[in-house]
Structures are given as structure tokens and as C-alpha cells.
Enzyme design. Structure first.
Site, short mmCIF file in Angstrom:
data_model
loop_
_atom_site.label_atom_id
_atom_site.label_comp_id
_atom_site.label_asym_id
_atom_site.label_seq_id
_atom_site.Cartn_x
_atom_site.Cartn_y
_atom_site.Cartn_z
N SER A 249 29.38 24.83 73.11
CA SER A 249 28.64 24.83 72.08
C SER A 249 29.11 24.27 70.89
CB SER A 249 28.61 26.60 71.63
OG SER A 249 27.30 26.59 71.08
N LYS B 228 27.14 24.79 77.53
CA LYS B 228 26.58 25.88 76.12
C LYS B 228 25.45 24.81 75.31
CE LYS B 228 24.63 29.13 73.79
NZ LYS B 228 24.09 28.98 72.42
#
Length: 395
Positions: free
Chosen positions: A310, A335
Site C-alpha cells: 500500500s 495493494k
């Protein structure tokens, strides 16, 4: 953030609230079903949400209608809303009750409930302790990196996703709080043992800085565990105060993400302005820019692995695409989606996927991850130090 076209809301929720700050620091609540597309290796004992099989957006009105009907019928709002999210296939959508969301927000401040260890999948399919937080319950019990974890409260962890193992350690979905007991079955050098720990509120150091050598210009190792509040400025301070000729080894392994604004601030330590990432929210394009004035001269190597997620992937992609760092390690988690929180009746919160981000070169991270410039396995840090030395970054 100079030039940023979208202002992130720091806290608080409302229907139609602005984009959540969180890209990857996620909570295992069981709100959505299924298993992760790959096992992050290692996985820190930070919030980790269960996910479903696809990545379709959820209709916010549908989930709010389901929640309202459940409240009127005296049923669980969280369960009703979670069922809608699960059916939708939103990989990163989730529903939290009030206590779980409070825990989630606390994790962004840098604290979490657990026993203070990270876990990884072994080559033979088992689960091993990869990192132990100094001073935490696991450390006080004598648990060490490399110990094999066989059971948690009598349940075998073999064949379980590592994120499920972490959720068991934290006691997610059980109402576990500070002081609750968890019994671990361990093996060290072939000898089994049992340790009974009590969960605690832990605040690990998000950024750890150390020297890789003894000389006055020896390189710095900057390890970032998660992008919690203040992390970005800590990275900038480490770079500003480093000896002029010292290179930086930025270790983002097992970094599960966190606050996007902190990742952008960290990027600003190495960039003189310019694009960090683009993202879309329901089709509307936005951009994130670094602040001007960062150090663009000293050598930088970034260490990544399957647990780099992320916001950490956002930073990695920016430094890689901008030619600012050499990346070493294994492919990152993948992600790259954007969530927006919506408050539901009774205090529950739904976090739903509304878009995806891309690196400065336009690469999508979601489901793909980032492949490092130099792929390396167990000796990744040694390879990274060699690369940094070759770039003139000291030793």
C-alpha cells in the site's frame, strides 16, 4: 503537500466523507470473507483485513439500506453490512463495529493490541516468528525470531494464511482486550514449548535509524515499520541529519502501509518536488506531489518484500519511477486501492473501495505489486548493502 489537488481529511467520518488516509493498514474483522491473494512474508502484528476474491466496488446506498433495515429489525448492523460487502467482491471493503474502528484509528497513531511479534511463512509451509518487538509480551516470554509457531489457543496454524494467524494473536472478533490471555505452542531447535502471554497495548517505533558501518560517512539503515502519524517527518529528519556523503538504505520490508500523507512526506525527503502518485476516486483523477527541497544527490537503495504494502508501495514506486533509488528484494504485495469510510447506524463504519492509485509512470499496483530492480531472497539486505556501496553510499 505542494501542488496536491485533493485535500485528505485527517479524522472524523460522515456520509460521503473525503477519501480515507489509509491505503494499506487494514483490520482483520471478518467483515469480508476469503483469503489474501498471496501471503505477505513476513506479516507484522498490525491490523490486517480479510479480503474477498474480486475487486468490484460496493454500492454505498445498498450497504446503508441493509444497515438501516438491520437496525430497524433489531439485528446486527455490522453483520448485515458485511454480508453486502462480501457479496460485492470488494477485496478491501470491510465493516467495523465501533470498538474495532477505534482500534483501527489507534493503529494509525502508532499503537495496537497484540503480543509484539511478526510472523512469516517458511519454505516448508509452516509459520515462523520473524520479528519480536523489544519489551513486548513475546519478548518478555523469551520468544525469539526463528521460533516455529504451531498452535494458538490450541488451534493449529499450519495451512492458515499468515494474516489469519496474526488475527488470532490479536484476538480479532473475540472481544479480546488488554490483559486477555493467549497460549502459543512453539518449537525451537526441535524442542516444543508452550507460552502463555497476555495481550497489551503496544507502541512500536515506526522508524529506526542505525549505522551500517563505523566510519564517519558510513551508510544509514532507515527501517520504517508502518506509515503512522509522524513517520514521514522522522524519515526526513534522518536524511537531513545524515552525514553528507552517507547513502541511505530504506528498509520497507513488512511495512503494511498506513497514512498516504506520511508516505508522501517520506518521498519528499528524496525528491525536489514533482509527482509521487496519481489516483482516481469514482473516475475523477487526482495527484499527489512531493514538497520541494529534498535531497536528490545521496545514493538510496530501497529494500522490499511480499509484506511491503500500500502506502509503502506508493513510496517505492515513486522512487523507482523517478530514478531516485535502486530497489532490492522480492515483489511487493500489490495493494493499490483507495478506500472511503462511511458511518452506519449504531456507530459501525464501512470502508469501501472507490478507486486505485498509479505510480508516476502510470503503473497500477493493485494485484500486481512492484518488482524490484534486483530480485533477492533471504540475503536481500546483504545484496542491498553491496549495491549501496557500489553507488558510493559508504559502508
Amino acid at each position: 503537500m505542494s501542488g496536491c489537488t485533493h485535500r485528505f481529511r485527517p479524522r472524523g467520518l460522515c456520509r460521503g466523507a473525503a477519501l480515507t488516509l489509509v491505503f494499506g493498514c487494514v483490520l482483520a474483522t471478518g467483515a469480508a470473507t476469503g483469503s489474501l491473494p498471496q501471503d505477505p512474508d513476513p506479516v507484522p502484528e498490525l491490523p490486517a483485513r480479510a479480503v474477498a476474491s474480486t475487486s468490484s466496488p460496493v454500492d454505498r446506498e445498498e450497504i446503508e439500506d441493509a444497515a438501516a433495515k438491520a437496525e430497524a429489525d433489531g439485528k446486527s448492523v455490522k453483520d448485515a453490512a458485511g454480508e453486502v460487502v462480501s457479496r460485492s467482491g470488494d477485496r478491501w471493503g470491510a465493516v467495523y463495529d465501533e470498538r474495532e474502528y477505534e482500534e483501527f484509528e489507534q493503529s494509525l497513531d502508532g499503537s495496537y493490541l497484540g503480543v509484539g511479534l511478526s510472523a512469516r511463512r517458511t519454505a516448508t509451509g509452516g509459520v515462523a516468528v520473524s520479528r519480536v518487538q523489544p519489551g513486548g509480551p513475546a519478548d518478555r516470554a523469551g520468544i525469539r525470531a526463528g521460533d516455529l509457531l504451531r498452535t494458538i489457543d490450541g488451534r493449529s496454524v499450519d495451512r492458515r494464511p499468515v494474516t489469519d494467524v496474526v488475527a488470532l494473536l490479536r484476538g480479532d472478533g473475540t472481544g479480546a482486550g488488554e490483559g486477555t490471555r493467549v497460549v502459543l505452542g512453539l518449537v525451537r531447535e526441535g524442542k516444543p514449548s508452550t507460552q502463555t502471554l497476555r495481550r497489551a497495548r503496544l507502541t512500536p517505533d515506526a522508524v529506526t535509524v542505525s549505522r551500517l558501518g563505523t566510519g564517519p560517512s558510513s551508510a544509514l539503515l532507515v527501517q520504517v515499520a508502518a506509515f503512522t502519524k509522524g513517520t514521514g517527518e522522522e524519515v526526513r529528519d534522518a536524511v537531513r541529519t545524515a552525514p553528507r556523503d552517507a547513502g541511505i538504505l530504506l528498509d520497507l520490508r513488512a511495512n503494511s502501509g498506513g497514512l498516504v500523507t506520511e508516505a508522501v512526506t517520506a518521498a519528499s525527503a528524496f525528491l525536489d518536488g514533482g509527482l509521487v502518485a496519481t489516483y482516481d476516486v469514482r473516475g475523477e483523477q487526482q495527484a499527489l506531489y512531493a514538497d520541494p527541497g529534498g535531497d536528490t544527490e545521496r545514493p538510496v537503495v530501497v529494500l522490499v518484500d511480499g509484506g511491503t504494502m500500500s502506502a509503502a508501495e506508493l513510496l517505492t514506486g515513486a522512487l523507482q519511477d523517478r530514478g531516485r533509488a535502486v530497489t532490492v528484494g522480492s515483489r511487493t504485495f500489490g495493494k493499490g486501492s483507495v478506500q472511503m469510510p462511511s458511518e452506519l447506524p449504531g456507530g459501525s463504519v464501512a470502508e469501501l473501495t472507490v478507486g486505485h492509485y498509479r505510480t508516476p509512470a502510470g503503473r497500477s499496483v493493485e494485484g500486481r505489486g512492484i518488482t524490484p530492480d534486483l530480485v533477492a531472497g533471504e540475503r536481500a539486505q546483504q545484496r542491498a548493502e553491496t549495491v549501496l556501496s557500489g553507488l558510493g553510499g559508504g559502508s
